[in-house]
Design a protein around this motif. Structure first.
Motif, short mmCIF file in Angstrom:
data_model
loop_
_atom_site.label_atom_id
_atom_site.label_comp_id
_atom_site.label_asym_id
_atom_site.label_seq_id
_atom_site.Cartn_x
_atom_site.Cartn_y
_atom_site.Cartn_z
N MET A 105 0.86 -1.18 0.00
CA MET A 105 0.00 0.00 0.00
C MET A 105 0.90 1.24 0.00
N PHE A 106 0.55 2.23 -0.82
CA PHE A 106 1.33 3.47 -0.84
C PHE A 106 1.32 4.14 0.54
N ALA A 107 2.47 4.68 0.91
CA ALA A 107 2.58 5.49 2.13
C ALA A 107 3.54 6.63 1.82
N ALA A 108 3.63 7.60 2.73
CA ALA A 108 4.60 8.69 2.59
C ALA A 108 5.07 9.05 3.99
N SER A 109 6.28 9.62 4.08
CA SER A 109 6.83 9.82 5.43
C SER A 109 7.84 10.96 5.45
N ILE A 110 8.13 11.42 6.65
CA ILE A 110 9.25 12.34 6.93
C ILE A 110 10.17 11.59 7.90
N ASN A 111 11.45 11.48 7.52
CA ASN A 111 12.40 10.67 8.31
C ASN A 111 11.85 9.28 8.64
N GLY B 134 19.92 8.25 -4.93
CA GLY B 134 20.49 7.20 -5.78
C GLY B 134 19.54 6.02 -5.86
N ASN B 135 20.09 4.83 -6.04
CA ASN B 135 19.25 3.63 -6.09
C ASN B 135 18.55 3.45 -4.76
N PRO B 136 17.22 3.29 -4.78
CA PRO B 136 16.50 3.19 -3.50
C PRO B 136 16.85 1.89 -2.75
N PRO B 137 16.72 1.90 -1.43
CA PRO B 137 17.00 0.69 -0.64
C PRO B 137 15.99 -0.41 -0.96
N ASN B 138 16.36 -1.64 -0.65
CA ASN B 138 15.46 -2.78 -0.92
C ASN B 138 14.19 -2.69 -0.08
N ASN B 139 14.34 -2.23 1.16
CA ASN B 139 13.19 -2.14 2.06
C ASN B 139 12.57 -0.74 1.94
N THR B 140 11.34 -0.66 1.41
CA THR B 140 10.69 0.64 1.24
C THR B 140 9.61 0.87 2.30
N MET B 141 9.52 -0.02 3.29
CA MET B 141 8.48 0.09 4.32
C MET B 141 8.74 1.30 5.22
N GLY C 251 0.02 8.83 25.51
CA GLY C 251 -0.87 8.00 24.70
C GLY C 251 -1.44 8.74 23.49
N VAL C 252 -1.17 10.08 23.39
CA VAL C 252 -1.67 10.85 22.24
C VAL C 252 -0.54 11.07 21.24
N TYR C 253 0.60 11.55 21.74
CA TYR C 253 1.75 11.75 20.85
C TYR C 253 3.05 11.50 21.60
N SER C 254 4.11 11.25 20.84
CA SER C 254 5.45 11.08 21.40
C SER C 254 6.27 12.33 21.10
N PRO C 255 7.06 12.84 22.06
CA PRO C 255 7.86 14.05 21.81
C PRO C 255 9.22 13.74 21.18
N PHE C 256 9.36 12.55 20.59
CA PHE C 256 10.68 12.11 20.11
C PHE C 256 10.73 11.92 18.60
N PHE C 257 10.32 12.94 17.86
CA PHE C 257 10.46 12.86 16.40
C PHE C 257 11.96 12.91 16.06
N PRO C 258 12.44 12.01 15.17
CA PRO C 258 13.89 11.98 14.89
C PRO C 258 14.39 13.26 14.20
N ASN C 259 15.55 13.77 14.66
CA ASN C 259 16.15 14.98 14.08
C ASN C 259 16.72 14.72 12.70
N SER C 260 17.04 13.45 12.41
CA SER C 260 17.60 13.07 11.12
C SER C 260 17.23 11.60 10.88
N PRO C 261 17.41 11.10 9.65
CA PRO C 261 17.02 9.71 9.39
C PRO C 261 17.79 8.75 10.30
N LEU C 262 17.09 7.77 10.84
CA LEU C 262 17.74 6.80 11.74
C LEU C 262 18.72 5.92 10.97
N ILE C 263 18.38 5.63 9.70
CA ILE C 263 19.28 4.83 8.85
C ILE C 263 19.59 5.64 7.59
N PRO C 264 20.77 6.30 7.56
CA PRO C 264 21.13 7.08 6.36
C PRO C 264 21.30 6.16 5.15
#
Length: 578
Positions: A395-401, A441-448, A423-436
């Motif tokens: 299923m299509f999804a979209a994301s930030i970090n 370039g060529n996209p990673p194998n895992n697109t989840m 239980g409503v929200y977490s204050p820990f949005f990542p400042n940068s991608p967890l896995i650079p």
């Protein structure tokens, strides 16, 4: 002697009262009242009649006109079965986050039969903005212009136009847009596309059964007209041009810029632009098409049609009224002309003078690096009749970090204000991608993607630098990102992967353009800076509605400052309940 002392005191008191209070009465803002009745209305376009959700039965909706410094009280009464919320797009909402409007972020939506008064003051802004529904895809018919005039006696920093006119771009759908997005979210595939683009609700003569529904702009020779352009379309960035006429751009997103001339402009959903149109000195014995069509970077299907309006000169000089005038067409860039878009956006610069300074944050407290783009969610095989029509049975999804935002079922701002965020929200949005990875370039194998309701928490007055990097996962694509509650400065942009060592050396920290919606280039990055001086919870999302529906959104939580005027005001008594 005592009496005359009392008289002196009385006169002194009168003088103080006059000097302190009267100027506020003379120079302070006006309170303006508007009534928005949300109701169904039958509207016909392209020979299709359908019942649509409107404000006061109008499509597009009514215009709001105010001056800088005015207070607006807009009562919204919901007479339709849908939940409704209205966003005043681009209004700073200083300490008035309760009036910002995105459903489940700053408020619960207004339920059927309920009402809510949006109460806010326009501070330090003048130009063109717009209002639109901010829940599901209802903004396809619920939108209208916000025209902010300068304070009384304050001139424009450009020649005073003879006349002004808003031109608001939108889309017409023969079907119900709520059914379109509902089906897309159920199947996981891409949604169907619109049947036509519109200018002021009119598709124009290039569509079947639509010649009578054409916007006609009547002008006089030798005059200057101010066109207030707004892109309210759900999913399309648009090129716009008027045949044989050049346009001078003087303002974007209600901020004055250094004027420049162009034959064509690009305007993304959520963006506005004020342009001066100088008409020909003599009657030209011709008519001229005003055309808009999409700029496309993604892989999916899109509406590749063209909306047309007609620029007509008042015909009093025309000797032969029966003669059919020729009509000229402008040349628009090709649908995927990224180089035009890049060159155009590079020309946008703030005025940056003493009257209208560009207060670009020079010292940065916090730096963020956000990847923005598409991804996938696994197919939910537990659902009956689930057919996953995204890539490779997903299923299509979209994301930030890699966080695809999950909408809460209570408003974030309310939860924060009451101290009930657990239980409503977490204050820990990542400042940068967890896995650079190699973002373009060529996209990673895992697109989840991961899923969650996460926010970035900022102390009051934090100066922020944010790099937004497009990814090539499922294809590089331009993303117009809109930040609520703030303007920001676009200090840099480029293609490929952002280089933290080299690219900041070329940042423009002198006169970068200031706006509320910016395109992250397809296969590139954009750098913005802003000062978090507005306490509250502020939504940031792609203004392509399909990407927002798939999760390309997040929120910034700005804490109260120490001083009384740095704190969020308490919620109004009529704030809607979930």
């Amino acid at each position: 002697m005592g009496v005359s002392n009392h008289k002196l005191i009385f006169f002194f008191f009168c003088f103080v009262l006059y000097s302190c209070v009267i100027p506020k009465l003379v120079f302070g803002g006006t309170t303006r009242h508007y009534n928005f009745e949300i109701k169904m209305q039958n509207v016909t376009r392209l020979c299709h009649t359908k019942s649509i959700v409107t404000v006061n039965g109008k499509f597009p909706g009514p215009r709001i006109v105010a001056r800088e410094g005015d207070r607006l009280l807009i009562k919204v009464v919901n007479h339709v079965p849908n939940n409704i919320s209205i966003h005043w797009h681009g209004i700073r909402q200083l300490r008035s986050g309760w009036a910002d409007g995105p459903a489940y972020i700053t408020q619960c939506p207004i339920q059927s039969g309920q009402s809510y008064v949006y109460n806010y003051t326009i501070i330090g802004q003048r130009g063109t903005l717009f209002w639109h529904a901010h829940i599901s895809w209802l903004r396809s018919t619920l939108y209208g212009p916000i025209i902010i005039l300068p304070k009384l006696g304050v001139p424009y920093p450009f020649p005073k136009p003879h006349k002004e006119m808003p031109i608001i771009f939108g889309e017409w759908w023969n079907v119900d847009t709520e059914a379109v997005i509902s089906q897309a979210l159920q199947t996981g595939g891409g949604p169907n596309v619109s049947d036509a683009y519109t200018m002021n609700g009119l598709p124009g003569p290039f569509y079947n059964c639509s010649a009578k529904d054409t916007l006609k702009l009547k002008v006089k020779p030798g005059k200057t007209y101010l066109l207030r352009l707004i892109n309210a379309a759900l999913n399309d960035e648009l090129f716009f041009s008027i045949a044989n006429h050049s346009l001078t751009i003087v303002d974007v997103d209600a901020v004055y810029i250094k004027p420049f001339k162009t034959n064509t402009l690009i305007i993304a959903p959520g963006q506005t632009s004020n342009v001066l149109l100088q008409t020909k000195s003599n009657f030209p014995n011709a008519k001229f098409y005003m055309l808009a069509r999409p700029y496309v970077t993604g892989q999916g299907t899109f509406d590749n049609s063209t909306v047309a309006g007609i620029l007509e000169y008042d015909g009093h000089q025309q000797k032969n009224p029966k003669k059919t005038l020729p009509i000229y067409k402008p040349n628009l860039p090709s649908l995927n002309d990224t180089s035009f878009v890049t060159n155009f956006t590079k020309k946008l610069r703030s005025l940056a003078n003493s009257q209208f300074p560009a207060n670009v944050p020079q010292k940065i407290d916090k730096k963020f690096f956000f990847t923005v783009g598409l991804g996938t969610n696994p197919c939910n095989n537990n659902k009956k009749n689930q057919t996953c029509q995204g890539p490779n049975g997903t299923m299509f999804a979209a994301s930030i970090n890699n966080v695809s935002f999950v909408m809460p079922n209570v408003a974030l701002l309310q939860s924060h204000y009451k101290g009930q965020s657990n239980g409503v929200y977490s204050p820990f949005f990542p400042n940068s991608p967890l896995i650079p990875f190699n973002y373009t370039g060529n996209p990673p194998n895992n697109t989840m993607v991961g899923n969650g309701t996460k926010v970035v928490v900022l102390p009051f007055n934090t100066s922020v630098e944010l790099i937004m990097q497009d990814t090539s996962i499922l294809g590089a694509e331009s993303h117009p990102l809109h930040l609520h509650g703030f303007n920001f400065f676009v200090v840099g942009q480029g293609f490929g992967n952002f280089d933290p060592n080299k690219d900041p050396q070329n940042f423009n920290l002198v006169d970068p353009v200031e706006r509320n919606t910016v395109g992250v280039p397809a296969g590139g990055w954009v750098a913005i800076r802003f000062l978090a001086d507005n306490p509250g919870v502020w939504f940031m999302h792609c203004h392509l509605e399909v990407h927002t529906s798939w999760g390309l959104k997040m929120a910034w939580l700005v804490l109260d400052g120490k001083l009384p005027n740095q704190k969020l005001l308490p919620p109004p008594a009529d704030l809607p309940k979930c």
